[in-house]
Design a protein around this motif. Structure first.
Motif, PDB file in Angstrom:
ATOM      1  N   LEU A   1     -18.396  11.487 -40.089  1.00 63.34           N
ATOM      2  CA  LEU A   1     -19.397  11.214 -39.316  1.00 63.34           C
ATOM      3  C   LEU A   1     -20.499  10.508 -39.905  1.00 63.34           C
ATOM      4  O   LEU A   1     -21.255  10.943 -40.718  1.00 63.34           O
TER       5      LEU A   1
ATOM      6  N   ARG B   1     -28.273  11.263 -40.434  1.00 68.12           N
ATOM      7  CA  ARG B   1     -27.323  11.940 -39.526  1.00 68.12           C
ATOM      8  C   ARG B   1     -27.723  13.112 -38.807  1.00 68.12           C
ATOM      9  O   ARG B   1     -27.056  13.277 -37.767  1.00 68.12           O
TER      10      ARG B   1
ATOM     11  N   LEU C   1     -22.124  19.212 -37.695  1.00 65.69           N
ATOM     12  CA  LEU C   1     -22.431  18.856 -39.189  1.00 65.69           C
ATOM     13  C   LEU C   1     -21.560  19.427 -39.850  1.00 65.69           C
ATOM     14  O   LEU C   1     -21.184  18.743 -40.965  1.00 65.69           O
TER      15      LEU C   1
ATOM     16  N   GLY D   1     -19.598  16.419 -40.552  1.00 66.73           N
ATOM     17  CA  GLY D   1     -20.801  15.958 -41.231  1.00 66.73           C
ATOM     18  C   GLY D   1     -20.623  16.266 -42.788  1.00 66.73           C
ATOM     19  O   GLY D   1     -21.376  15.945 -43.764  1.00 66.73           O
TER      20      GLY D   1
ATOM     21  N   ARG E   1     -27.070  20.967 -43.436  1.00 68.24           N
ATOM     22  CA  ARG E   1     -27.118  20.701 -42.078  1.00 68.24           C
ATOM     23  C   ARG E   1     -28.503  20.782 -41.532  1.00 68.24           C
ATOM     24  O   ARG E   1     -28.821  20.461 -40.312  1.00 68.24           O
TER      25      ARG E   1
END
Length: 266
Positions: free
Chosen positions: A161, A170, A223, A227, A238
């Motif tokens: 991601l 992000r 995430l 992620g 996170r």
């Protein structure tokens, strides 16, 4: 006297040839030593590549496609058991597998085969060509495998991601997206409240607590799933406090803005 001159000339010629032969033998021995040292160096580099690929595969939770039992016979082969061209094919297979990234562990078997094949470029020479040329080609392939292996490792340390974004950016983008989705759901609840489908207590509870919590948990899960880099141990934070603040502030703020708009427009 003429016989003596001829004898002396023959002795000198023989001596010259002996010296030339000794010099050639020394040069050949030196060339063989250089080739042997080059093969040993390539073997060490390939062994290091194999070990690193084992570590990367274990860290990423990947199982090797080539089992240890399948590559065992290759490791037991003595040097000189195959042509030098096999080294190029096996090392190239290692480089190609490293470039794939997602199957990095599968290159372990190719690396082991390449190490054994590189040993075939021995000091005794190659019947199909110059062993020095074959050794140089093998060295170039090993260099390429190093480059591609480093590239694969760098890619494995990036999440799926938004891979080019920083971890903080992000996380902000994910939590903002989840909060925006929650805001749309809140607007739908406001409309439903105006139609009498949702009472004010339910609307207030969902706006102040339910939707922010749902948005935060959704972003946290996203995430954690997309992620996180493939390699364990890489940065996979996170940013839970940041996400909670974003979701807890954005949704109630949006609700207040909607109430003000409705009051002014009404």
């Amino acid at each position: 006297m003429a016989d003596y001159d001829e004898y002396a000339a023959a002795v000198r010629q023989l001596s010259t040839r002996i010296r030339e032969g000794g010099s050639g033998a020394a040069a050949e021995a030196e060339r063989r030593r250089a080739l042997s040292a080059g093969v040993d160096q390539l073997g060490q580099r390939l062994a290091a590549q194999e070990q690193r690929l084992d570590q990367l595969g274990a860290a990423a939770g990947l199982s090797p496609v080539v089992d240890a039992a399948d590559r065992g016979p290759a490791a037991d082969r003595a040097p000189g058991s195959g042509p030098a061209s096999v080294a190029g094919r096996d090392i190239a297979a290692t480089a190609g597998a490293s470039a794939a990234g997602r199957d990095a562990a599968a290159t372990v078997g190719a690396s082991a085969a390449g190490r054994d094949a590189a040993a075939t470029v021995g000091a005794d020479g190659d019947a199909d060509g110059d062993p020095a040329v074959a050794l140089a080609q093998a060295r170039r392939l090993v260099d390429e495998a190093d480059r591609l292996g480093g590239r694969a490792e760098a890619l494995a340390r990036r999440p799926a991601l938004l891979p080019t974004w920083s971890p903080t950016a992000r996380a902000v983008a994910v939590y903002l997206g989840c909060a925006a989705t929650g805001a749309l759901a809140m607007l739908a609840l406001v409309v439903a409240n105006g139609s009498g489908l949702v009472d004010g207590v339910t609307l207030g509870a969902l706006t102040c607590a339910g939707l922010p919590l749902i948005s935060f948990v959704t972003g946290w899960l996203v995430l954690g799933r997309w992620g996180r880099p493939a390699l364990a141990g890489a940065d996979a934070s996170r940013f839970a406090p940041l996400g909670f603040v974003i979701c807890a502030l954005l949704l109630p703020s949006t609700y207040c803005v909607v109430l003000l708009l409705v009051r002014f427009l009404g």
